[in-house]
Design a protein around this motif. Structure first.
Motif, PDB file in Angstrom:
ATOM      1  N   GLU A 240      83.821  55.575  44.824  1.00 40.76           N
ATOM      2  CA  GLU A 240      83.214  56.200  43.654  1.00 40.76           C
ATOM      3  C   GLU A 240      84.131  56.129  42.427  1.00 40.76           C
ATOM      4  O   GLU A 240      85.348  55.988  42.550  1.00 40.76           O
ATOM      5  N   VAL A 241      83.499  56.249  41.277  1.00 42.96           N
ATOM      6  CA  VAL A 241      84.232  56.293  40.016  1.00 42.96           C
ATOM      7  C   VAL A 241      84.869  57.676  39.860  1.00 42.96           C
ATOM      8  O   VAL A 241      84.257  58.695  40.211  1.00 42.96           O
ATOM      9  N   ILE A 242      86.086  57.742  39.353  1.00 37.92           N
ATOM     10  CA  ILE A 242      86.759  59.016  39.104  1.00 37.92           C
ATOM     11  C   ILE A 242      86.529  59.409  37.650  1.00 37.92           C
ATOM     12  O   ILE A 242      86.940  58.675  36.740  1.00 37.92           O
ATOM     13  N   PRO A 243      85.856  60.515  37.414  1.00 39.28           N
ATOM     14  CA  PRO A 243      85.549  60.939  36.037  1.00 39.28           C
ATOM     15  C   PRO A 243      86.811  61.090  35.191  1.00 39.28           C
ATOM     16  O   PRO A 243      87.845  61.556  35.668  1.00 39.28           O
ATOM     17  N   GLY A 244      86.677  60.678  33.935  1.00 38.64           N
ATOM     18  CA  GLY A 244      87.782  60.853  32.999  1.00 38.64           C
ATOM     19  C   GLY A 244      88.774  59.725  32.993  1.00 38.64           C
ATOM     20  O   GLY A 244      89.704  59.733  32.186  1.00 38.64           O
ATOM     21  N   ILE A 245      88.614  58.725  33.861  1.00 37.11           N
ATOM     22  CA  ILE A 245      89.521  57.576  33.888  1.00 37.11           C
ATOM     23  C   ILE A 245      88.778  56.332  33.390  1.00 37.11           C
ATOM     24  O   ILE A 245      87.621  56.091  33.780  1.00 37.11           O
ATOM     25  N   GLN A 246      89.440  55.576  32.546  1.00 42.00           N
ATOM     26  CA  GLN A 246      88.851  54.401  31.902  1.00 42.00           C
ATOM     27  C   GLN A 246      88.181  53.471  32.910  1.00 42.00           C
ATOM     28  O   GLN A 246      88.720  53.184  33.973  1.00 42.00           O
ATOM     29  N   CYS A 247      86.970  53.006  32.566  1.00 39.94           N
ATOM     30  CA  CYS A 247      86.256  52.011  33.379  1.00 39.94           C
ATOM     31  C   CYS A 247      86.092  50.742  32.562  1.00 39.94           C
ATOM     32  O   CYS A 247      86.078  50.762  31.337  1.00 39.94           O
TER      33      CYS A 247
END
Length: 250
Positions: A240-247
């Motif tokens: 999953e994507v970690i909120p608050g970290i650049q994608c």
């Protein structure tokens, strides 16, 4: 339970199984020695540094540790054994900090298979270590999505946090260029990074050299995982994507 030892074994208890004795202690003793044998005489003595063994569980250490002085929890002993096991592994196809090749053994014929087996052994060993540590030092609850209790603390993160250059960098790191960068191992779906332990005030740049050009996303991932107390960062295409970290775009 109150320690019943008040005489020769005053205050002593096996730090491994909790037994109150008897214990085997290597003592200094004088003997009359004859050609056909020997006879002890006089007093026998030992010190805090004398060897001590519990016949119930066969744990051995010093009298000091059995007396509670310098006592080490079971997790510390397991950790030491685990570190010794890892340190005893051979290194091949890798350069040291000065760029000199390290070849402690020939490269395994199976290549990836052997490397994969070694990684699995390390993960299983680390999980056993965490089980031992949890018996003596219960971990505080946390809001972070980590692995279940008893499993080595690990953060899973999506590869969308990586740029194309990051992926090339991780591949390079997994091939042996490990100076000032977390130990990296590539797998079918991404990469596993073994994280350094940062003390208060420690600069992440000491472990992730900015000159490698890691993106803000990758650097933030490493910092985030370390701050959560993780030993391993698994960057996986299915995570999953970690909120608050650049994608970044795939």
């Amino acid at each position: 339970m109150e320690n019943p030892n008040t005489n020769c074994l005053e205050g002593m208890q096996c730090p491994n199984c909790g037994s109150f004795g008897p214990f085997g202690i290597a003592a200094d003793v004088m003997c009359h020695v004859y050609d056909d044998g020997s006879e002890p005489f006089g007093d026998h003595e030992w010190t805090n540094e004398s060897y001590c063994e519990c016949p119930k569980c066969m744990f051995s250490s010093t009298v000091a540790e059995f007396s509670g002085e310098g006592k080490k929890p079971a997790g510390d002993r397991t950790f030491q054994l685990f570190v010794e096991q890892v340190a005893g592994m051979h290194i091949w196809d890798r350069d040291d900090d000065e760029g000199k090749p390290i070849e402690e053994c020939e490269e395994p014929e199976d290549g990836y298979e052997d490397s994969h087996d070694a990684l699995m052994d390390l993960i299983e060993g680390a999980r056993e270590l965490m089980k031992e540590c949890s018996k003596t030092e219960p971990q505080e609850s946390t809001q972070v999505k980590m692995q279940p209790a008893g499993v080595v603390p690990m953060v899973d993160a999506s590869t969308v946090h990586l740029t194309k250059a990051d992926k090339g960098l991780l591949n390079e790191m997994s091939n042996g260029n490990q100076v000032k960068f977390p130990r990296t191992v590539a797998h079918e779906y991404g990469w596993v990074l073994f994280l350094p332990g940062l003390s208060d005030g420690d600069d992440l740049a000491a472990h992730v050299d900015p000159e490698y050009g890691a993106s803000a996303g990758l650097t933030s991932l490493i910092h985030y995982a370390i701050k959560q107390g993780a030993y391993i960062l698994n960057i996986d295409g299915s995570a999953e994507v970690i909120p608050g970290i650049q994608c970044y775009e795939e």
